[in-house]
Write a protein that holds these residues in place. Structure first.
Motif, PDB file in Angstrom:
ATOM      1  N   TYR A 171       0.829  -1.205   0.000  1.00 11.06           N
ATOM      2  CA  TYR A 171       0.000   0.000   0.000  1.00 11.06           C
ATOM      3  C   TYR A 171       0.866   1.259   0.000  1.00 11.06           C
ATOM      4  CZ  TYR A 171      -3.543  -3.340   1.668  1.00 11.06           C
ATOM      5  OH  TYR A 171      -4.377  -4.412   1.810  1.00 11.06           O
ATOM      6  N   LEU A 172       0.220   2.363  -0.425  1.00 13.53           N
ATOM      7  CA  LEU A 172       0.882   3.670  -0.396  1.00 13.53           C
ATOM      8  C   LEU A 172       0.718   4.371   0.949  1.00 13.53           C
ATOM      9  CD1 LEU A 172      -0.203   5.051  -3.891  1.00 13.53           C
ATOM     10  CD2 LEU A 172       2.138   4.532  -3.205  1.00 13.53           C
ATOM     11  N   ASP A 173      -0.202   3.899   1.774  1.00 14.24           N
ATOM     12  CA  ASP A 173      -0.521   4.570   3.037  1.00 14.24           C
ATOM     13  C   ASP A 173      -0.418   3.564   4.183  1.00 14.24           C
ATOM     14  OD1 ASP A 173      -1.465   6.073   5.120  1.00 14.24           O
ATOM     15  OD2 ASP A 173      -3.457   6.455   4.262  1.00 14.24           O
ATOM     16  N   MET A 174       0.480   3.802   5.127  1.00 12.12           N
ATOM     17  CA  MET A 174       0.627   2.901   6.267  1.00 12.12           C
ATOM     18  C   MET A 174      -0.576   2.951   7.195  1.00 12.12           C
ATOM     19  SD  MET A 174       3.168   4.722   9.018  1.00 12.12           S
ATOM     20  CE  MET A 174       4.565   4.983   7.943  1.00 12.12           C
ATOM     21  N   GLY A 175      -1.380   4.008   7.099  1.00 19.53           N
ATOM     22  CA  GLY A 175      -2.539   4.141   7.973  1.00 19.53           C
ATOM     23  C   GLY A 175      -3.790   3.476   7.448  1.00 19.53           C
ATOM     24  N   ASP A 176      -3.742   2.985   6.216  1.00 18.21           N
ATOM     25  CA  ASP A 176      -4.913   2.341   5.629  1.00 18.21           C
ATOM     26  C   ASP A 176      -4.472   1.116   4.841  1.00 18.21           C
ATOM     27  OD1 ASP A 176      -7.337   1.610   4.624  1.00 18.21           O
ATOM     28  OD2 ASP A 176      -7.578   3.330   3.275  1.00 18.21           O
ATOM     29  N   MET A 177      -4.335  -0.003   5.546  1.00 23.25           N
ATOM     30  CA  MET A 177      -3.974  -1.260   4.893  1.00 23.25           C
ATOM     31  C   MET A 177      -5.118  -2.260   5.020  1.00 23.25           C
ATOM     32  SD  MET A 177       0.101  -1.829   5.604  1.00 23.25           S
ATOM     33  CE  MET A 177       0.102  -1.619   7.387  1.00 23.25           C
ATOM     34  N   SER A 178      -6.331  -1.739   4.970  1.00 21.66           N
ATOM     35  CA  SER A 178      -7.509  -2.586   5.094  1.00 21.66           C
ATOM     36  C   SER A 178      -7.863  -3.217   3.754  1.00 21.66           C
ATOM     37  CB  SER A 178      -8.694  -1.751   5.590  1.00 21.66           C
ATOM     38  OG  SER A 178      -8.962  -0.694   4.675  1.00 21.66           O
ATOM     39  N   LYS A 179      -8.707  -4.233   3.799  1.00 21.73           N
ATOM     40  CA  LYS A 179      -9.170  -4.867   2.576  1.00 21.73           C
ATOM     41  C   LYS A 179     -10.019  -3.878   1.780  1.00 21.73           C
ATOM     42  CE  LYS A 179     -11.579  -8.975   0.884  1.00 21.73           C
ATOM     43  NZ  LYS A 179     -12.295 -10.220   1.264  1.00 21.73           N
ATOM     44  N   GLY A 180      -9.723  -3.709   0.515  1.00 18.95           N
ATOM     45  CA  GLY A 180     -10.446  -2.761  -0.312  1.00 18.95           C
ATOM     46  C   GLY A 180      -9.920  -1.347  -0.231  1.00 18.95           C
ATOM     47  N   SER A 181      -8.744  -1.142   0.395  1.00 22.52           N
ATOM     48  CA  SER A 181      -8.176   0.200   0.506  1.00 22.52           C
ATOM     49  C   SER A 181      -7.847   0.765  -0.870  1.00 22.52           C
ATOM     50  CB  SER A 181      -6.899   0.153   1.354  1.00 22.52           C
ATOM     51  OG  SER A 181      -6.197   1.384   1.277  1.00 22.52           O
ATOM     52  N   SER A 182      -8.111   2.053  -1.041  1.00 22.71           N
ATOM     53  CA  SER A 182      -7.823   2.711  -2.316  1.00 22.71           C
ATOM     54  C   SER A 182      -6.336   2.957  -2.514  1.00 22.71           C
ATOM     55  CB  SER A 182      -8.576   4.045  -2.400  1.00 22.71           C
ATOM     56  OG  SER A 182      -8.187   4.892  -1.340  1.00 22.71           O
ATOM     57  N   THR A 183      -5.518   2.686  -1.489  1.00 25.99           N
ATOM     58  CA  THR A 183      -4.075   2.899  -1.622  1.00 25.99           C
ATOM     59  C   THR A 183      -3.328   1.617  -1.977  1.00 25.99           C
ATOM     60  OG1 THR A 183      -3.620   2.507   0.735  1.00 25.99           O
ATOM     61  CG2 THR A 183      -4.208   4.756   0.079  1.00 25.99           C
ATOM     62  N   TYR A 184      -4.060   0.543  -2.230  1.00 29.21           N
ATOM     63  CA  TYR A 184      -3.455  -0.728  -2.628  1.00 29.21           C
ATOM     64  C   TYR A 184      -2.858  -0.607  -4.032  1.00 29.21           C
ATOM     65  CZ  TYR A 184      -3.340  -5.510  -4.487  1.00 29.21           C
ATOM     66  OH  TYR A 184      -2.962  -6.679  -5.089  1.00 29.21           O
ATOM     67  N   ILE A 185      -1.591  -1.031  -4.220  1.00 28.63           N
ATOM     68  CA  ILE A 185      -0.951  -0.908  -5.533  1.00 28.63           C
ATOM     69  C   ILE A 185      -0.380  -2.224  -6.055  1.00 28.63           C
ATOM     70  CG2 ILE A 185      -0.393   1.532  -5.229  1.00 28.63           C
ATOM     71  CD1 ILE A 185       2.507   0.632  -4.627  1.00 28.63           C
ATOM     72  N   GLY A 186      -0.406  -3.280  -5.267  1.00 25.93           N
ATOM     73  CA  GLY A 186       0.121  -4.541  -5.759  1.00 25.93           C
ATOM     74  C   GLY A 186       0.351  -5.520  -4.621  1.00 25.93           C
ATOM     75  N   LYS A 187       0.908  -6.687  -4.965  1.00 32.08           N
ATOM     76  CA  LYS A 187       1.136  -7.702  -3.937  1.00 32.08           C
ATOM     77  C   LYS A 187       2.227  -8.675  -4.370  1.00 32.08           C
ATOM     78  CE  LYS A 187      -2.409 -10.892  -5.671  1.00 32.08           C
ATOM     79  NZ  LYS A 187      -3.722 -11.509  -5.391  1.00 32.08           N
ATOM     80  N   LEU A 188       2.707  -9.419  -3.382  1.00 25.50           N
ATOM     81  CA  LEU A 188       3.627 -10.531  -3.594  1.00 25.50           C
ATOM     82  C   LEU A 188       2.927 -11.796  -3.107  1.00 25.50           C
ATOM     83  CD1 LEU A 188       6.618 -11.645  -4.098  1.00 25.50           C
ATOM     84  CD2 LEU A 188       6.898 -11.343  -1.628  1.00 25.50           C
ATOM     85  N   ARG A 189       2.929 -12.844  -3.920  1.00 28.99           N
ATOM     86  CA  ARG A 189       2.285 -14.099  -3.525  1.00 28.99           C
ATOM     87  C   ARG A 189       3.299 -15.244  -3.586  1.00 28.99           C
ATOM     88  NH1 ARG A 189      -3.592 -15.972  -5.426  1.00 28.99           N
ATOM     89  NH2 ARG A 189      -3.995 -14.434  -3.782  1.00 28.99           N
ATOM     90  N   SER A 190       3.308 -16.067  -2.537  1.00 27.78           N
ATOM     91  CA  SER A 190       4.218 -17.212  -2.484  1.00 27.78           C
ATOM     92  C   SER A 190       3.452 -18.514  -2.599  1.00 27.78           C
ATOM     93  CB  SER A 190       5.006 -17.208  -1.172  1.00 27.78           C
ATOM     94  OG  SER A 190       4.186 -17.650  -0.101  1.00 27.78           O
ATOM     95  N   ASN A 191       4.175 -19.584  -2.970  1.00 26.35           N
ATOM     96  CA  ASN A 191       3.562 -20.907  -2.936  1.00 26.35           C
ATOM     97  C   ASN A 191       3.666 -21.475  -1.517  1.00 26.35           C
ATOM     98  OD1 ASN A 191       6.258 -21.541  -2.701  1.00 26.35           O
ATOM     99  ND2 ASN A 191       6.320 -22.961  -4.434  1.00 26.35           N
TER     100      ASN A 191
END
Length: 402
Positions: A171-191
């Motif tokens: 996320y771009l904002d440490m204060g809003d890391m909730s599901k559906g946050s508008s500051t979400y920009i990507g993710k890392l997924r592992s097996n």
């Protein structure tokens, strides 16, 4: 009048307009309901257009803004450059021309800079703080030559463990890391084993990028101003760690295939695709910076055709065994102080062509300097977002590699 006084006067007047807009916003919400915020934002933009600063002669205005950009070279003073881009349409247009991308300036100014390749000459020195209790990670850029200081916040990540995989949501904002946050920009997924990872960008990294067919399409909430829109999963990197079937305590071996960057990017005159704006859907995260408002995301992708050609492959630089210290060693040039299996340096793989000076350059290095403190230095052709995601893969538990 000095440039410092000019900036201060501008900020004072801009602050007065903003406070007036906020009061108007509250009254409109009471009187008009959910549709009011859009009307208020237009009224605020009109008020900004009417200020004396918007009426400066274009030549003088450009000279002022160029000097501001040159004089405010690093954070926290760099915030004055961001403030200038939010004054009015005229200032914003000039700042878009004046502020250069990190590739050329080695500066991070606007949020979109985190999606753009790092500098070709030198590196950007950052550090990561880990919070074990909340399983969160925070990326900062250093403000001094120290390994870690107060720093300027850049990105935050939250670990989400699932039965068969683990996600690190960025996320771009440490204060809003909730599901559906508008500051979400990507993710890392592992097996499940923690040996293979995929980095997903929520926005197209280049023209013609294909979204991954994933069941986990995220929906971004836009504060009831715009419709809720899904954030795509565009794979930009695939990271793999070599299986350690013998259980040796030797260094990890990792391989990164950069799906969005052509192998030619590390050659002389090579070019990596550069995102220049966020899509409209994410712009409500930055209501005070109209710099980001446009009808669509634009991408500088001159080598777009190269996406179908050979992709850039990064590999970890092999450490040397030190007989006296009895350990594996890499030269981090003073940027790493604690031995850890997580430490690594990435260089261009020989798979990208004949080895040469360009392939010997360290593109990303990551290392431990404290219990929950790590340095992260990166350069062209990868971005801060990509670098952060790759480093997060080093934190994940690797059942088959330890």
């Amino acid at each position: 009048m000095s440039f410092r006084s000019l900036i201060q006067d501008m900020k004072d007047e801009f602050g007065n307009i903003s406070r007036h807009g906020l009061r108007s916003s509250r009254s409109h919400r009471t009187a008009a309901g959910p549709g009011a915020p859009r009307v208020v934002s237009v009224g605020l933009a009109d008020a900004l257009e009417g200020t004396c600063w918007a009426q400066l002669p274009p030549e003088l205005l450009r000279e002022v803004l160029v000097r501001i950009d040159d004089s405010q070279g690093c954070w926290p003073s760099r915030r004055d450059v961001v403030a200038c881009a939010g004054v009015c349409r005229a200032w914003r247009g000039i700042m878009k021309e004046v502020v250069r991308v990190p590739e050329a300036s080695a500066k991070l100014t606007f949020p979109i800079s985190l999606k753009q390749p790092g500098p070709k000459d030198g590196t950007l020195k950052c550090f990561i703080r880990r919070n074990r209790t909340t399983q969160t990670y925070y990326l900062y850029i250093g403000l001094t030559e120290a390994l870690a200081d107060d720093g300027k916040f850049l990105l935050a990540a939250r670990k989400c463990r699932k039965p068969t995989y683990t996600d690190y949501l960025i996320y771009l904002d440490m204060g809003d890391m909730s599901k559906g946050s508008s500051t979400y920009i990507g993710k890392l997924r592992s097996n499940f084993l923690g040996t293979k990872f995929t980095v997903y960008d929520a926005h197209p990294p280049y023209d013609g990028a294909v979204v991954s067919k994933s069941r986990s399409a995220r929906v971004i909430g836009l504060n009831q101003v715009s419709p809720r829109v899904p954030a795509g999963n565009y794979p930009v990197s695939h990271i793999s760690y070599e299986l350690n079937v013998l259980g040796s305590r030797g260094p990890r071996r990792m391989n990164c295939v950069m799906s969005s960057i052509p192998a030619s990017a590390v050659e002389e005159g090579g070019k990596a695709p550069t995102q220049t704006e966020f899509p409209l859907g994410n712009l409500d995260s930055f209501p005070s910076i109209p710099f980001f408002r446009s009808k669509s995301a634009r991408i500088d992708s001159a080598p777009a055709q190269a996406q179908d050609k050979e992709k850039l492959v990064l590999k970890n630089k092999s450490p040397r065994w030190h007989e006296q210290l009895q350990c594996w060693c890499l030269n981090f040039r003073g940027r790493v102080t604690v031995a850890s299996v997580k430490n690594f340096q990435l260089v261009a793989s020989d798979e990208n062509g004949a080895a040469g000076q360009e392939h010997d350059k360290v593109i990303l290095q990551f290392g431990k300097i404290g219990k929950d403190l790590f340095t992260m230095d990166y350069r062209y052709p990868i971005s801060a977002f990509q670098s952060f995601a790759i480093c997060l893969s080093s934190f994940d538990t690797k059942i088959a590699c330890e």
